[in-house]
Motif scaffolding. Structure first.
Motif: not given
Length: 957
Positions: A695-696, A934-939, A950-952, A956-957
């Motif tokens: 999933a992420c 290198d990872l960023r949260p899946i959106d 909140s962490i991810c 918000r953006f």
């Protein structure tokens, strides 16, 4: 002889002008002796600043200086007469009003308010007493009592409240009689008696500095000593007709102010944040020509203070809110407020508030309960038992043992036991899992035991309240020079003073009350007391509207200039609406407008730099309108200003502040944190982990590699996890009993499950669970009834339960080869069944969610694997004897609707299962690559990771 009025032109700041006037008339032969002078100023801040100006001027002219007595108009009357009796303290007055109200005929009393307090509602009666007492003070300030209101207002066409005022007059008479019997005096009545008997005398000269709005009682007292009174009015002499004989504004004369606000100094912005930015822009526009202590920011709307303070802190701008914080905002007050709530409710939520207070936490550490904060090295034995074995993957991370603090235990106890009240004995009965919580609750109960005794007189509760403060705040030396310690000490002083006020209440009036009631009275008395910040000569002052006219900073940025704030208005009142106020010549909206119009003219004339900011929205998003004062005296520009108000705000950029006024920090304040590489390789995985990685990967790392979990102390019902655990537990206990799993009659199966459920509810929640738990238990019972029908039919077809909650962990983990290096798989299988006739095996996982989806829907989307739980169970079952390669995989769905209770078997082929294994290997290779940075949260975010929103920065953006 009338009061002498002296007009000092407002082109100069008021306080320096007043100081210069005093020096010219009182300084001689190197001595400036003001000991024979009383100076009255509108507020405490003005009084402190005036003394500073006087001292600075004395030093400048090398004068020996003796200061005057500086007072506010509120305190001035007691300097002019000698009271014949001691004054009743505030609490005694409130109790006297309560008795007067109670002694009034009940039928007549009901005419005063729609809802009267119950007979034993002390706080309700005190609230009503405060309302009537304030009405008494408001009228007495203008030389009126309740009967005079009737006499002056009964001929008004719209006045139909005569009967209510007659009742109030009767209550007022009883109140004064009660105080007379106690041989104490009501302060307001004492002043009126002194006025009517002409008892006012002045031993010193009195100088009124900028007191442009006084009530009638103050004026009448000054009239009796007029030969000793001088009023300094800060305005040009040609405006003398706009002021009365006392130097106060004449409301009719200020309907049209003599000065209009220049267009170029007014800025219209959107909300509070934009007002704070506009204030920074205004300061930056000064170009560094003023030091911080030469700049004042006016905040008529105190709701803007946090916004301004935050922006100033971001810009490293020194600032000071002179009003300071109320005691209600301090740590000691919040501690006692949490104590009161716990004594009233005794539930998990009130205990959580107490345990989270730093002072109580420190006390627990000091008082031999320190071990209550030490985590156990591993879960207690009972957590490994059947009672706790049915949440998903409990073998690795049991709920309630995810943290290392007492709060975690309390949150766990609240979420799993949902107690109506917190009782140390019940916590002890819950087992060692909550042993630290048990110690803490016992310790807190012992600390608060003195407040739980029988009713006493209010003054007798002071020592127990003081002892709690000493226990929690008295262990370490506090430094009054340290801002935090100073605030704590000031707050404790205010609370102790409030307790002493209760002790001063007359015994003939004071009722016996419980400890928590005394604590609430102390807190309500102390709440509004102010803890001013330490003086800082190098800071920008934030001042309220009433303090601004006498502030002498050359640069002023005035925020919150909106209608209803400046000028203020008061239209709705239970007893004194604005029209009645006007008729009685009390302070009304016209008087407020005149006072504020004069203040704005004074500010405009006396400041070298002035900037006015108004907002279109409040902090709550409510629309605002500009102050009428912005339109006064500029009718020809009213349309222009109206269009400006509704125009779209121009785009603004963050600005660079000159000199020591630094720019705001750039970049996001809350960046999404990068993930560090793992220091140790992953060698073992739960079969449920794979779903999260698919999933992420970023959120997978947070949950499984860092072990982060969401914490919640607001449980008022079983959450989805606890609901499922309770249902799983009943199914586990049923399947673990060899005799029960042979049953084939639905009624017998349900009876067994029902008894198991009742025992578990009684053990976990007691015989008085929350109403929500009763409802949820009944919902579980309905699901078990439907399951009983399915189980009986399933057993009648020859299927028998062989394994339940079979755990594979530690030495019993299944090797799964990936590129020649095995990954050990672990997990727990809810149930494995075998058919007596055919010998077939089925691996089942219970699904207790709202719906009853098939394995295909939960494991694959568009033929791509999104979950690998059931396919990977095949590798775990190889460790069991007698189960071959050919076995079926499926769910037993027990959803909300009883019709959906059935089994769902997966129809995956050998190729499907091989592709699932290959997907698992891809996941393992990704984890072994250790490229987390290198990872960023899946959106958009997956549905089942809410705790990391909140962490991810989800959404918000």
């Amino acid at each position: 002889m009338p009061i002498r009025r002296v007009f000092l032109d407002w082109i100069r700041p008021a306080l320096p002008a007043a100081a210069e006037w005093l020096r010219e008339r009182r300084a001689a032969n190197g001595l400036w002796d003001l000991s024979g002078v009383i100076v009255a100023v509108p507020g405490g801040q003005a009084g402190r600043r005036l003394l500073e100006v006087l001292v600075e001027m004395a030093e400048e002219h090398e004068l020996a200086f003796v200061p005057p007595r500086i007072l506010t108009p509120f305190a001035l009357p007691e300097e002019l007469y000698v009271p014949q009796l001691p004054f009743a303290d505030d609490f005694t007055q409130e109790l006297a009003w309560v008795r007067a109200l109670r002694e009034t005929d009940a039928e007549r009393r009901r005419r005063l308010a729609r809802a009267l307090p119950e007979p034993d509602d002390l706080f309700g009666w005190l609230a009503l007493a405060k309302l009537v007492g304030q009405l008494h003070r408001d009228l007495a300030a203008d030389d009126l009592d309740f009967p005079q209101v009737i006499a002056q207002a009964e001929h008004l066409p719209a006045f139909d409240e005569a009967e209510r005022w007659k009742i109030l007059a009767d209550v007022q008479w009883r109140y004064l009689r009660i105080l007379d019997d106690l041989h104490v005096w009501d302060r307001q009545t004492a002043r009126l008696v002194a006025i009517r008997r002409r008892e006012c005398r002045a031993e010193r000269d009195i100088v009124l500095v900028g007191t442009v709005d006084m009530n009638r009682a103050q004026r009448q007292m000054l009239d009796q000593v007029a030969d000793r009174v001088t009023a300094l009015v800060f305005a040009p002499a040609e405006l003398e007709d706009r002021f009365d004989e006392h130097g106060c504004v004449v409301p009719e004369a200020w309907r049209e102010p003599p000065r209009a606000v220049p267009e170029e100094i007014v800025e219209i912005v959107d909300g509070p944040a934009e007002q704070a930015d506009a204030a920074l822009r205004a300061i930056a526009a000064l170009g560094g020509q003023y030091a911080a202590d030469e700049i004042t920011v006016g905040v008529p709307d105190t709701r803007l203070v946090p916004w301004l303070a935050q922006r100033f802190e971001e810009s490293e701008l020194p600032h000071r809110y002179g009003v300071g914080r109320t005691v209600e905002q301090t740590g000691p007050f919040r501690l006692l407020d949490a104590v009161a709530r716990y004594l009233e409710e005794r539930d998990a939520g009130s205990m959580a508030a107490l345990l989270r207070h730093p002072a109580l936490e420190a006390w627990l550490r000091r008082s031999h309960v320190g071990q209550a904060f030490q985590p156990a090295l591993e879960p207690p034995n009972e957590m490994k038992s059947a009672d706790a074995s049915h949440q998903a993957d409990m073998d690795v991370c049991p709920t309630g043992w995810v943290g290392d603090s007492l709060i975690d235990e309390l949150d766990d106890y609240r979420a799993t036991r949902l107690p109506t009240r917190l009782d140390a004995r019940r916590i002890a009965a819950a087992g060692g899992r909550f042993r630290n919580l048990h110690k803490a609750v016992k310790a807190v109960d012992k600390l608060l035991a003195p407040l739980a005794k029988k009713k006493r007189l209010p003054g007798e509760w002071g020592d127990p309240i003081r002892e709690i403060l000493v226990a929690c705040h008295g262990a370490e030396a506090l430094d009054r020079d340290d801002p935090r310690d100073r605030e704590t000490l000031r707050a404790c002083d205010a609370i102790v003073d409030a307790a002493q006020q209760l002790a001063r209440a007359h015994r003939n009036l004071a009722p016996a009350i419980r400890g928590v009631e005394a604590l609430r009275l102390v807190l309500s008395t102390a709440a509004a007391a102010v803890v001013p910040p330490p003086m800082d000569g190098a800071a920008i002052e934030l001042l309220g509207w009433l303090e601004l006219p006498l502030d002498d900073a050359p640069a002023l940025v005035l925020t919150g200039f909106n209608e209803g704030i400046v000028p203020g208005s008061r239209n709705a009142d239970l007893f004194l609406p604005n029209e009645l106020r006007r008729h009685l010549q009390l302070e009304d909206n016209d008087r407020r407008f005149a006072r504020d119009a004069y203040a704005l003219c004074l500010l405009s004339a006396s400041r070298k730099e002035l900037r006015i900011i108004a907002g279109r929205r409040s902090s709550d998003g409510d629309p605002l309108v500009p102050s009428r004062l912005l339109f006064a005296g500029a009718e020809e520009r009213a349309a222009e200003r109206t269009l400006k108000w509704f125009a779209a705000p121009p785009a603004r950029r963050r600005i660079l502040l000159p000199g020591s006024l630094l720019a705001a920090r750039s970049g996001r304040t809350f960046p999404i944190p990068p993930l560090p590489p793992l220091e140790e390789p992953v060698t073992s995985m739960r079969v449920t982990e794979f779903r999260d990685y698919l999933a992420c990967p970023y959120r997978y790392y947070l949950r499984h590699r860092l072990g982060l979990v969401g914490c919640d102390d607001a449980a008022e019902e079983l959450d989805a996890g606890a609901f499922g655990t309770l249902l799983h537990d009943a199914l586990f206990r049923f399947g673990s009993d060899a005799a029960l799993r042979e049953l084939i009659d639905p009624a017998d199966v349900f009876a067994a499950l029902d008894e198991i459920l009742n025992r578990r509810i009684d053990a976990d929640f007691g015989n008085d669970p929350l109403p929500a738990v009763r409802v949820q238990a009944e919902q579980i019972r309905q699901r078990l009834r439907a399951f009983a029908r399915w189980q009986a039919e399933w057993a009648a077809r020859g299927w028998r339960i062989r394994y339940v909650e079979e755990s594979f962990r530690d030495e019993r983990e299944a090797p799964f080869d990936v590129d020649g290096a095995p990954m050990r798989l672990r997990g727990k299988i809810d149930r494995i069944d075998q058919n007596d006739d055919s010998g077939e095996w089925i691996v089942f996982d219970y699904k207790t969610g709202e719906s009853a989806a098939s394995p295909e829907k939960t494991h694959r989307r568009k033929r791509e694997w999104i979950d690998l739980q059931l396919p990977l169970y095949r590798h775990l079952t190889r460790l069991l004897d007698g189960i071959g390669e050919e076995l079926k995989l499926g769910y037993i769905a027990i959803p909300k609707g009883s019709a959906g209770t059935k089994h769902h078997l997966a129809d995956w082929t050998r190729d499907d299962l091989d592709s699932a294994d290959e997907t698992a290997r891809t996941v393992i290779r990704g984890i072994r690559a250790n490229h987390w940075s290198d990872l960023r949260p899946i959106d958009p975010p997956p549905m089942f990771f809410d705790e990391f929103a909140s962490i991810c920065q989800d959404g918000r953006f």
